[in-house]
Design a protein around this motif. Sequence first.
Motif, mmCIF file in Angstrom:
data_model
loop_
_atom_site.group_PDB
_atom_site.id
_atom_site.type_symbol
_atom_site.label_atom_id
_atom_site.label_comp_id
_atom_site.label_asym_id
_atom_site.label_seq_id
_atom_site.Cartn_x
_atom_site.Cartn_y
_atom_site.Cartn_z
ATOM 1 N N ARG A 54 0.653 2.260 -10.317
ATOM 2 C CA ARG A 54 1.579 1.158 -10.043
ATOM 3 C C ARG A 54 1.619 0.824 -8.554
ATOM 4 N NH1 ARG A 54 6.948 2.705 -13.185
ATOM 5 N NH2 ARG A 54 5.973 4.669 -13.765
ATOM 6 N N LEU A 55 1.629 1.893 -7.719
ATOM 7 C CA LEU A 55 1.652 1.662 -6.275
ATOM 8 C C LEU A 55 0.389 0.951 -5.813
ATOM 9 C CD1 LEU A 55 3.168 5.034 -5.007
ATOM 10 C CD2 LEU A 55 4.222 2.771 -4.842
ATOM 11 N N GLU A 56 -0.741 1.326 -6.397
ATOM 12 C CA GLU A 56 -2.007 0.709 -5.998
ATOM 13 C C GLU A 56 -2.012 -0.787 -6.365
ATOM 14 O OE1 GLU A 56 -5.390 3.124 -7.135
ATOM 15 O OE2 GLU A 56 -6.699 1.347 -6.923
ATOM 16 N N MET A 57 -1.497 -1.100 -7.552
ATOM 17 C CA MET A 57 -1.425 -2.513 -7.971
ATOM 18 C C MET A 57 -0.478 -3.289 -7.066
ATOM 19 S SD MET A 57 -1.347 -2.299 -12.127
ATOM 20 C CE MET A 57 -0.274 -0.907 -12.354
ATOM 21 N N MET A 58 0.652 -2.660 -6.709
ATOM 22 C CA MET A 58 1.640 -3.324 -5.836
ATOM 23 C C MET A 58 1.032 -3.567 -4.455
ATOM 24 S SD MET A 58 4.808 -0.938 -7.059
ATOM 25 C CE MET A 58 6.079 -1.332 -5.864
ATOM 26 N N ARG A 59 0.359 -2.545 -3.918
ATOM 27 C CA ARG A 59 -0.252 -2.691 -2.585
ATOM 28 C C ARG A 59 -1.296 -3.792 -2.596
ATOM 29 N NH1 ARG A 59 -0.796 3.178 -2.540
ATOM 30 N NH2 ARG A 59 1.169 4.006 -1.755
ATOM 31 N N GLY A 60 -2.091 -3.824 -3.648
ATOM 32 C CA GLY A 60 -3.122 -4.865 -3.760
ATOM 33 C C GLY A 60 -2.493 -6.253 -3.826
ATOM 34 N N ALA A 61 -1.386 -6.357 -4.539
ATOM 35 C CA ALA A 61 -0.747 -7.659 -4.745
ATOM 36 C C ALA A 61 -0.120 -8.214 -3.465
ATOM 37 C CB ALA A 61 0.325 -7.545 -5.833
ATOM 38 N N VAL A 62 0.298 -7.326 -2.549
ATOM 39 C CA VAL A 62 1.004 -7.817 -1.355
ATOM 40 C C VAL A 62 0.181 -7.630 -0.080
ATOM 41 C CG1 VAL A 62 3.250 -7.393 -2.433
ATOM 42 C CG2 VAL A 62 2.295 -5.669 -0.892
ATOM 43 N N LYS A 63 -1.115 -7.393 -0.242
ATOM 44 C CA LYS A 63 -1.915 -7.075 0.944
ATOM 45 C C LYS A 63 -1.924 -8.208 1.985
ATOM 46 C CE LYS A 63 -6.555 -8.094 -0.939
ATOM 47 N NZ LYS A 63 -6.114 -9.063 -1.923
ATOM 48 N N ASP A 64 -1.699 -9.446 1.551
ATOM 49 C CA ASP A 64 -1.696 -10.560 2.511
ATOM 50 C C ASP A 64 -0.290 -10.951 2.972
ATOM 51 O OD1 ASP A 64 -4.486 -10.721 2.361
ATOM 52 O OD2 ASP A 64 -4.363 -11.985 0.563
ATOM 53 N N TYR A 65 0.703 -10.158 2.621
ATOM 54 C CA TYR A 65 2.077 -10.450 3.035
ATOM 55 C C TYR A 65 2.416 -9.548 4.214
ATOM 56 C CZ TYR A 65 2.856 -12.396 -1.724
ATOM 57 O OH TYR A 65 2.809 -13.100 -2.879
ATOM 58 N N PRO A 66 2.521 -10.127 5.420
ATOM 59 C CA PRO A 66 2.736 -9.279 6.594
ATOM 60 C C PRO A 66 4.109 -8.588 6.633
ATOM 61 C CG PRO A 66 2.763 -11.607 7.199
ATOM 62 C CD PRO A 66 2.391 -11.547 5.754
ATOM 63 N N ASN A 67 5.109 -9.151 5.999
ATOM 64 C CA ASN A 67 6.457 -8.586 6.141
ATOM 65 C C ASN A 67 6.917 -7.788 4.931
ATOM 66 O OD1 ASN A 67 6.553 -9.862 8.631
ATOM 67 N ND2 ASN A 67 7.215 -11.766 7.655
ATOM 68 N N VAL A 68 5.947 -7.276 4.180
ATOM 69 C CA VAL A 68 6.282 -6.504 2.984
ATOM 70 C C VAL A 68 5.694 -5.102 3.090
ATOM 71 C CG1 VAL A 68 6.013 -6.374 0.475
ATOM 72 C CG2 VAL A 68 6.355 -8.593 1.561
ATOM 73 N N GLU A 69 6.517 -4.140 2.737
ATOM 74 C CA GLU A 69 6.046 -2.752 2.676
ATOM 75 C C GLU A 69 6.171 -2.283 1.238
ATOM 76 O OE1 GLU A 69 8.211 0.118 5.043
ATOM 77 O OE2 GLU A 69 7.659 -1.015 6.843
ATOM 78 N N VAL A 70 5.323 -1.370 0.824
ATOM 79 C CA VAL A 70 5.419 -0.811 -0.531
ATOM 80 C C VAL A 70 5.787 0.659 -0.396
ATOM 81 C CG1 VAL A 70 4.089 -0.209 -2.592
ATOM 82 C CG2 VAL A 70 3.752 -2.438 -1.506
ATOM 83 N N ASP A 71 6.743 1.094 -1.200
ATOM 84 C CA ASP A 71 7.152 2.492 -1.108
ATOM 85 C C ASP A 71 7.588 2.999 -2.487
ATOM 86 O OD1 ASP A 71 7.633 4.940 0.078
ATOM 87 O OD2 ASP A 71 9.299 4.263 1.329
ATOM 88 N N PHE A 72 7.799 4.293 -2.566
ATOM 89 C CA PHE A 72 8.226 4.929 -3.808
ATOM 90 C C PHE A 72 9.448 5.792 -3.509
ATOM 91 C CE2 PHE A 72 8.059 9.008 -6.142
ATOM 92 C CZ PHE A 72 8.341 8.527 -7.415
ATOM 93 N N PHE A 73 10.425 5.777 -4.421
ATOM 94 C CA PHE A 73 11.592 6.631 -4.229
ATOM 95 C C PHE A 73 12.088 7.121 -5.572
ATOM 96 C CE2 PHE A 73 16.208 7.252 -3.067
ATOM 97 C CZ PHE A 73 15.988 8.292 -2.179
ATOM 98 N N ASP A 74 12.440 8.375 -5.572
ATOM 99 C CA ASP A 74 12.783 9.059 -6.808
ATOM 100 C C ASP A 74 14.291 9.199 -7.012
ATOM 101 O OD1 ASP A 74 12.159 10.282 -9.066
ATOM 102 O OD2 ASP A 74 11.440 12.171 -8.208
ATOM 103 N N GLY A 75 15.082 8.601 -6.111
ATOM 104 C CA GLY A 75 16.541 8.760 -6.191
ATOM 105 C C GLY A 75 17.234 7.423 -6.345
ATOM 106 N N LEU A 76 18.478 7.363 -5.924
ATOM 107 C CA LEU A 76 19.248 6.121 -6.017
ATOM 108 C C LEU A 76 18.736 5.105 -4.996
ATOM 109 C CD1 LEU A 76 22.959 7.357 -6.288
ATOM 110 C CD2 LEU A 76 21.586 6.259 -8.076
ATOM 111 N N THR A 77 18.501 3.887 -5.468
ATOM 112 C CA THR A 77 17.951 2.885 -4.543
ATOM 113 C C THR A 77 18.950 2.529 -3.432
ATOM 114 O OG1 THR A 77 18.602 1.167 -6.095
ATOM 115 C CG2 THR A 77 16.328 1.859 -6.159
#
Length: 157
Positions: free
Chosen positions: A50-73
Amino acid sequence: MKIAVYPGSFDPITNGHLDILKRSLKIFDKVILLLAVNPKKKSRFSVEERLEMMRGAVKDYPNVEVDFFDGLTVKYAEEHGAKALIRGLRAVTDFEYEFQLSAGNAYVDPSIEMVFFMAGKEMSFISSSMVNELEESGVDVSDLVPPSVIEAYKKSK
Ligand code: ADP
């Protein structure tokens, strides 16, 4: 700098998610696309996929970061200087869940606001589970998801 977190299962990320993300960037300086595991949902893809798909999808967006978290958002938002959580609304059926979620989040930290975007005109029918179902039945879903997801479907066969 106005930072927001857009949490979701992204199983997989769809053009509906990306529409909300793009629109949120008109308001926020930076958006963190956060893979937050929802234990109630059975997933089609692993966290790494899922992270790989997300990173691929936003690779041209300069102000977006992709991360993962296992707790409360909300906790994640607090730790990353974000004042808002972004969510999208499709049908009335989304409302009840999101309303509850926002009450729960406000209980944890009332200083973090949830910001809702209405689904785009042609996006309201797109959900990750529907895309997975169509794909499994052999339907071409390339108009509904970014290319990184199509690649992942091919790989997972
Ligand atoms: P979750 O398991 O946290 O609901 P999802 O990945 O299913 O994760 O959705 C994340 C957010 O994106 C939710 O607020 C959902 O309502 C919204 N969303 C999903 N698909 C769309 C779409 N097509 N248009 C607008 N919002 C959407």
